[in-house]
Design an enzyme around this catalytic site. Structure first.
Site, mmCIF file in Angstrom:
data_model
loop_
_atom_site.group_PDB
_atom_site.id
_atom_site.type_symbol
_atom_site.label_atom_id
_atom_site.label_comp_id
_atom_site.label_asym_id
_atom_site.label_seq_id
_atom_site.Cartn_x
_atom_site.Cartn_y
_atom_site.Cartn_z
ATOM 1 N N ARG A 103 0.824 -1.226 -0.021
ATOM 2 C CA ARG A 103 0.059 -0.039 0.135
ATOM 3 C C ARG A 103 0.861 1.133 0.012
ATOM 4 O O ARG A 103 1.852 1.183 0.643
ATOM 5 C CB ARG A 103 -0.965 0.052 1.304
ATOM 6 N N THR A 379 -9.158 0.486 -10.096
ATOM 7 C CA THR A 379 -8.266 -0.667 -9.324
ATOM 8 C C THR A 379 -8.392 -1.790 -10.414
ATOM 9 O O THR A 379 -9.408 -1.966 -11.410
ATOM 10 C CB THR A 379 -8.854 -0.857 -8.162
ATOM 11 N N ASP A 421 -7.715 8.368 -0.004
ATOM 12 C CA ASP A 421 -8.314 7.392 0.752
ATOM 13 C C ASP A 421 -8.033 7.514 2.440
ATOM 14 O O ASP A 421 -8.666 6.977 3.282
ATOM 15 C CB ASP A 421 -7.721 6.023 0.657
ATOM 16 N N SER A 450 -7.934 0.922 3.073
ATOM 17 C CA SER A 450 -8.239 0.151 1.690
ATOM 18 C C SER A 450 -9.331 -0.605 1.885
ATOM 19 O O SER A 450 -9.434 -1.059 2.850
ATOM 20 C CB SER A 450 -6.863 -0.455 0.981
ATOM 21 N N SER A 451 -10.205 -0.776 0.757
ATOM 22 C CA SER A 451 -11.135 -1.887 0.670
ATOM 23 C C SER A 451 -10.687 -3.139 -0.198
ATOM 24 O O SER A 451 -11.636 -3.902 -0.407
ATOM 25 C CB SER A 451 -12.290 -1.370 0.028
ATOM 26 N N GLY A 471 -13.223 -1.720 -7.418
ATOM 27 C CA GLY A 471 -14.682 -1.019 -7.092
ATOM 28 C C GLY A 471 -14.700 -0.312 -5.876
ATOM 29 O O GLY A 471 -15.772 -0.158 -5.434
ATOM 30 N N GLY A 472 -13.533 0.233 -5.311
ATOM 31 C CA GLY A 472 -13.453 0.918 -4.152
ATOM 32 C C GLY A 472 -14.291 0.285 -2.874
ATOM 33 O O GLY A 472 -13.886 -0.994 -2.907
#
Ligand code: DON
Length: 571
Positions: A103, A379, A421, A450-451, A471-472
């Site tokens: 990340r 993403t 984010d 993050s997701s 897709g967030g």
């Protein structure tokens, strides 16, 4: 059904599908692509092919993942990247699974109040400026995973991407449309316009896109590994771009960046094993929390798409996303994250006790704040399984489509806008959806929540499914529904991925659903339970999965019908 019909129509039009007749035939029929030895599934056929070729050359799943990731950085600039970050979940057939966290990190000059200008929150600074750029992690993460598990020489894995950047590749219809759409936003950055247009004119489909500066950067990475990115010429060019654009990242930030090994989160669902990403992703925690909650219901008996099943699943989503907003952030800055409790079966039983089968619970701010409402991000996820059944589930991102839109002049790659984010600022919570809670405020060296949810499912201790999606915040629910479709509703992996999806994230308090996803009578039953429904014009997620068919010792791969240029390629 509607989704399946749309997919058949587009099969006749997509140039990528024409190149891939065998994949396309399976793609159009709701049948997965099958292979015996190994497989790569990504959103770009060329990248999948490069990964599959690495498997054929004797590479393992991690080798193929490295080659696929570098190839996507060339042919899928919308999200494939070396200037962003992500997560790689590796499950070897023998031994312990491991998660690689690459990340992005906040630069040393970051602070919790950096997105406030004159005391007021400035969304442009936060999400659409040179200050939105986090220290990239992708190259460090790929190199760390390779140094632990790679079998083939590093150089060999970067070379196909160098060739694609040097010689160019054919712009697909989807890429041409997307580049045209985002060109106006790139106008602020001359190197971006130069790289992604022909002197300011959008590339038409069928043209060749060459990226010579990117090829040179990839050559430095091929030659020197991580050092080829985080020091020397590439680092100098990134720092220079930051100065030009008024950004914060310095050469010291770059040389200080480290990818991390993390213990994957483990859960179980109806006897299947679940491995997923721990914080700084919220994905694994929320996924396991929802699966634990849903284990107490007979979803199969309720039926796919029934109001009862949608209601039950939505209520589990509502609770998991509230916990996500309330508790989660970078574990290195939040030593007391209550992860064990959130993923425990006992906590799921408490949550179930609060679910009324006939009535929506409603989402309230309580003492805490909602998640940000805005969703405009991009993403990509890909899945890899090799002949030994080692598996990689990898999701990485630039955050928004083409990230910050800033191409590093002379280095030819896009920088992320992942700082967006982080929460906007301390105490900045309000009913519009801003959240100002402590765990995810910016700080030097901190990683933003993050997701992304790269996930692996096992059955009887053997690999069963490799899955993930972009897709967030919808990512976690896409992965959830794909798993439910396979395990509860008995779909094959292509059907499970293609089936229409819905999404609830606590706040805003509404169910987003894809066209044709819910029938009018189901919608009306959901309304009568108190739910607000919202028809999503765009699709939700782009899943890429591989399922192991143990009975026939085959791999079954599926790229989402929502990705027109994608392919599952086996050998
Ligand atoms: O890390 C995250 O959760 C987001 N930055 C990911 C963005 C994303 O998935 C957008 N995809 N369409």
């Amino acid at each position: 059904m509607g989704a399946m019909m749309r997919r058949r129509e587009s099969a006749g039009l997509s140039s990528a599908a024409l190149l891939l007749l065998s994949a396309a035939a399976a793609w159009a029929s709701g049948t997965p692509v099958r292979a015996r030895s190994g497989m790569v599934v990504s959103v770009q056929a060329e990248a999948s092919r490069i990964g599959a070729a690495v498997l054929r050359d004797g590479g393992g799943a991690v080798d193929a993942a490295v080659a696929t990731a570098f190839a996507l950085a060339v042919v899928y600039p919308v999200a494939g990247n070396i200037g962003g970050g992500g997560f790689l979940l590796y499950r070897p057939a023998q031994g312990d699974p491991i998660a690689y966290d690459f990340r992005e990190a906040a630069p040393a000059r970051a602070s919790a109040t950096m997105f406030l200008k004159g005391g007021a929150y400035d969304q442009t600074v936060h999400q659409d400026s040179a200050w939105s750029v986090g220290v990239p992690g992708t190259v460090a993460g790929l190199h760390l995973a390779w140094s632990d598990h790679g079998k083939l020489p590093w150089k060999h894995l970067v070379e196909p991407a160098i060739r694609l950047a040097q010689e160019g590749f054919t712009v697909s219809d989807a890429l041409a449309r997307s580049l045209k759409k985002y060109l106006p936003e790139m106008q602020r950055y001359p190197a971006s316009v130069a790289q992604f247009s022909k002197s300011g004119v959008p590339y038409p489909a069928g043209d060749i896109l060459r990226q010579p500066d990117l090829a040179r950067t990839l050559e430095r990475i091929a030659e020197s590994g991580s050092e080829g990115f985080y020091s020397g010429e590439t680092a100098r060019l990134i720092a220079a771009q930051m100065e030009t654009s008024g950004g914060l990242i310095t050469r010291e930030d770059l040389s200080a960046y480290r990818a991390r090994r993390r213990e994957p989160l483990r859960g179980s669902y109806r006897g299947y094993g679940i491995l997923s990403m721990p914080p700084p992703s919220s994905g694994g925690v929320a996924l396991i929390e929802m699966l634990n909650t849903l284990e107490g219901y007979d979803l199969a008996g309720m039926g796919f798409g029934s109001a009862a099943a949608v209601h039950t699943i939505v209520e589990s989503m509502r609770r998991a996303y509230a916990d996500r907003a309330r508790y989660l952030g970078d574990p290195d800055f939040n030593p007391k994250l209550p992860i064990e409790r959130l993923i425990s079966k006992a906590y799921a039983a408490e949550l179930r006790a609060s679910i009324d089968p006939e009535s929506a619970s409603g989402s309230t701010l309580e003492s805490l704040e909602p998640e940000a409402v805005l969703e405009s991000t991009q993403t990509t996820h890909f899945s890899v399984v090799d002949a030994q059944r080692n598996a990689v589930s990898l999701t990485y991102t630039l955050e928004d489509y083409y990230g910050s839109k800033i191409v590093v002049a002379g280095a030819g790659f896009l920088l992320n806008d992942e700082m967006g984010d982080f929460n906007p600022g301390p105490g900045l919570s309000d009913a519009t959806g801003r959240i100002g809670t402590e765990p995810n405020l910016a700080a030097p060296g901190k990683r933003m929540l993050s997701s992304m949810t790269p996930t692996i499912v096992t059955e009887g201790g053997e690999l069963l499914l490799v899955i993930g999606s972009p897709g967030g915040r919808t990512i976690i629910n896409t992965v959830l529904q794909t798993i439910l479709n396979l395990i509860d509703f008995g779909m094959n992996v292509q059907e499970a991925i293609d089936a229409p999806r819905f999404h609830h994230q606590w706040l805003p308090d509404r169910i987003r659903y894809e066209p044709w996803g819910l029938s009018p009578d189901t919608l009306s039953l959901l309304r009568s339970r108190g739910h607000t429904l919202y028809l999503e014009r765009d699709s939700i997620g782009i899943a890429a999965g591989i399922r192991v068919n143990h009975a026939e010792d085959l791999l079954e791969g599926a790229i989402d019908h929502r990705a027109p240029d994608g392919a599952a390629i086996g050998h």
